[in-house]
Design a protein around this motif. Structure first.
Motif, PDB file in Angstrom:
ATOM      1  N   UNK A 137       0.821  -1.221   0.000  1.00 49.91           N
ATOM      2  CA  UNK A 137       0.000   0.000   0.000  1.00 49.91           C
ATOM      3  C   UNK A 137       0.849   1.264   0.000  1.00 49.91           C
ATOM      4  N   UNK A 138       2.003   1.239   0.656  1.00 49.88           N
ATOM      5  CA  UNK A 138       2.871   2.423   0.665  1.00 49.88           C
ATOM      6  C   UNK A 138       3.425   2.705  -0.727  1.00 49.88           C
ATOM      7  N   UNK A 139       3.805   1.667  -1.456  1.00 48.95           N
ATOM      8  CA  UNK A 139       4.277   1.875  -2.824  1.00 48.95           C
ATOM      9  C   UNK A 139       3.140   2.369  -3.717  1.00 48.95           C
ATOM     10  N   UNK A 140       1.969   1.777  -3.561  1.00 54.42           N
ATOM     11  CA  UNK A 140       0.815   2.143  -4.395  1.00 54.42           C
ATOM     12  C   UNK A 140       0.406   3.597  -4.154  1.00 54.42           C
ATOM     13  N   UNK A 141       0.110   3.939  -2.913  1.00 55.91           N
ATOM     14  CA  UNK A 141      -0.336   5.303  -2.597  1.00 55.91           C
ATOM     15  C   UNK A 141       0.799   6.322  -2.674  1.00 55.91           C
ATOM     16  N   UNK A 142       1.972   5.931  -2.209  1.00 57.23           N
ATOM     17  CA  UNK A 142       3.116   6.834  -2.270  1.00 57.23           C
ATOM     18  C   UNK A 142       3.502   7.175  -3.698  1.00 57.23           C
ATOM     19  N   UNK A 143       3.395   6.195  -4.597  1.00 61.89           N
ATOM     20  CA  UNK A 143       3.691   6.457  -6.000  1.00 61.89           C
ATOM     21  C   UNK A 143       2.744   7.482  -6.600  1.00 61.89           C
ATOM     22  N   UNK A 144       1.470   7.386  -6.251  1.00 64.37           N
ATOM     23  CA  UNK A 144       0.492   8.356  -6.744  1.00 64.37           C
ATOM     24  C   UNK A 144       0.809   9.746  -6.203  1.00 64.37           C
ATOM     25  N   UNK A 145       1.075   9.839  -4.900  1.00 63.65           N
ATOM     26  CA  UNK A 145       1.362  11.139  -4.288  1.00 63.65           C
ATOM     27  C   UNK A 145       2.646  11.755  -4.842  1.00 63.65           C
ATOM     28  N   UNK A 146       3.665  10.941  -5.024  1.00 69.58           N
ATOM     29  CA  UNK A 146       4.939  11.445  -5.551  1.00 69.58           C
ATOM     30  C   UNK A 146       4.760  11.889  -6.998  1.00 69.58           C
ATOM     31  N   UNK A 147       3.998  11.145  -7.786  1.00 71.24           N
ATOM     32  CA  UNK A 147       3.778  11.531  -9.176  1.00 71.24           C
ATOM     33  C   UNK A 147       3.139  12.912  -9.268  1.00 71.24           C
ATOM     34  N   UNK A 148       2.098  13.148  -8.494  1.00 73.32           N
ATOM     35  CA  UNK A 148       1.415  14.435  -8.549  1.00 73.32           C
ATOM     36  C   UNK A 148       2.130  15.518  -7.741  1.00 73.32           C
ATOM     37  N   UNK A 149       3.106  15.142  -6.917  1.00 77.45           N
ATOM     38  CA  UNK A 149       3.810  16.121  -6.110  1.00 77.45           C
ATOM     39  C   UNK A 149       2.974  16.607  -4.944  1.00 77.45           C
ATOM     40  N   UNK A 150       2.113  15.773  -4.438  1.00 72.39           N
ATOM     41  CA  UNK A 150       1.244  16.115  -3.325  1.00 72.39           C
ATOM     42  C   UNK A 150       1.760  15.413  -2.076  1.00 72.39           C
ATOM     43  N   UNK A 151       2.103  16.188  -1.056  1.00 71.17           N
ATOM     44  CA  UNK A 151       2.681  15.644   0.179  1.00 71.17           C
ATOM     45  C   UNK A 151       3.891  14.756  -0.134  1.00 71.17           C
ATOM     46  N   UNK A 152       4.736  15.241  -1.000  1.00 69.29           N
ATOM     47  CA  UNK A 152       5.847  14.447  -1.521  1.00 69.29           C
ATOM     48  C   UNK A 152       6.798  14.004  -0.422  1.00 69.29           C
ATOM     49  N   UNK A 153       7.165  14.920   0.444  1.00 73.05           N
ATOM     50  CA  UNK A 153       8.120  14.550   1.503  1.00 73.05           C
ATOM     51  C   UNK A 153       7.534  13.503   2.439  1.00 73.05           C
ATOM     52  N   UNK A 154       6.252  13.613   2.761  1.00 70.85           N
ATOM     53  CA  UNK A 154       5.624  12.617   3.636  1.00 70.85           C
ATOM     54  C   UNK A 154       5.544  11.254   2.945  1.00 70.85           C
ATOM     55  N   UNK A 155       5.237  11.251   1.665  1.00 71.33           N
ATOM     56  CA  UNK A 155       5.178   9.994   0.914  1.00 71.33           C
ATOM     57  C   UNK A 155       6.565   9.352   0.841  1.00 71.33           C
ATOM     58  N   UNK A 156       7.586  10.173   0.703  1.00 76.86           N
ATOM     59  CA  UNK A 156       8.948   9.639   0.629  1.00 76.86           C
ATOM     60  C   UNK A 156       9.404   9.111   1.980  1.00 76.86           C
TER      61      UNK A 156
END
Length: 143
Positions: A69-88
């Motif tokens: 789930x972290x890869x799935x949701x984090x990938x979406x957030x990182x792609x759009x640049x939304x809450x990027x640091x938290x996703x990373x």
């Protein structure tokens, strides 16, 4: 002379485009990895089973679901640049674990290289931020 000024303005306005494309590519990569782990859960179980100390019960299933789930949701957030640091920040323990698994279990040089590159990119974007073409930047400028 007017063409040079126009090209200069364009170049200055698009300086960060390449970095944003790298961030988007990282997001797509993590999203695809998340999809792969969700659709082929046995592959993830086999990767994690190389560590002998992991309990196959509740703790092991928590790790498997966290990774997918972290890869799935984090990938979406990182792609759009939304809450990027938290996703990373959510990706860092997974990527560190991917590197450790290569040394504790069977060494797969390609998996190790991919994990090291993904970790290096995550550390870069943790420091750099989401970039100019991101949802974070858009919402920051809306204030």
């Amino acid at each position: 002379m007017n063409n040079v000024k126009t090209l200069n303005k364009w170049a200055n306005a698009h300086t960060y485009l390449s970095i944003d494309l790298v961030r988007m590519a990282l997001g797509v990569f993590l999203f695809i990895k998340g999809i792969t782990f969700i659709t082929n859960i046995q592959y993830l179980v086999d990767l994690i089973s190389s560590i002998d100390n992991i309990d196959k019960g509740m703790y092991g299933w928590f790790i498997i679901h966290y990774i997918a789930s972290a890869h799935f949701l984090g990938g979406i957030l990182i792609f759009f640049g939304l809450l990027t640091r938290w996703a990373i920040i959510g990706q860092l323990p997974i990527l560190l674990g991917a590197i450790v698994i290569n040394f504790m279990g069977d060494m797969h040089h390609q998996n190790l290289l991919v994990a090291i590159v993904a970790l290096a990119l995550c550390i870069f974007f943790l420091i750099y931020g989401s970039g100019k073409n991101s949802a974070d930047y858009f919402f920051k400028m809306e204030k």
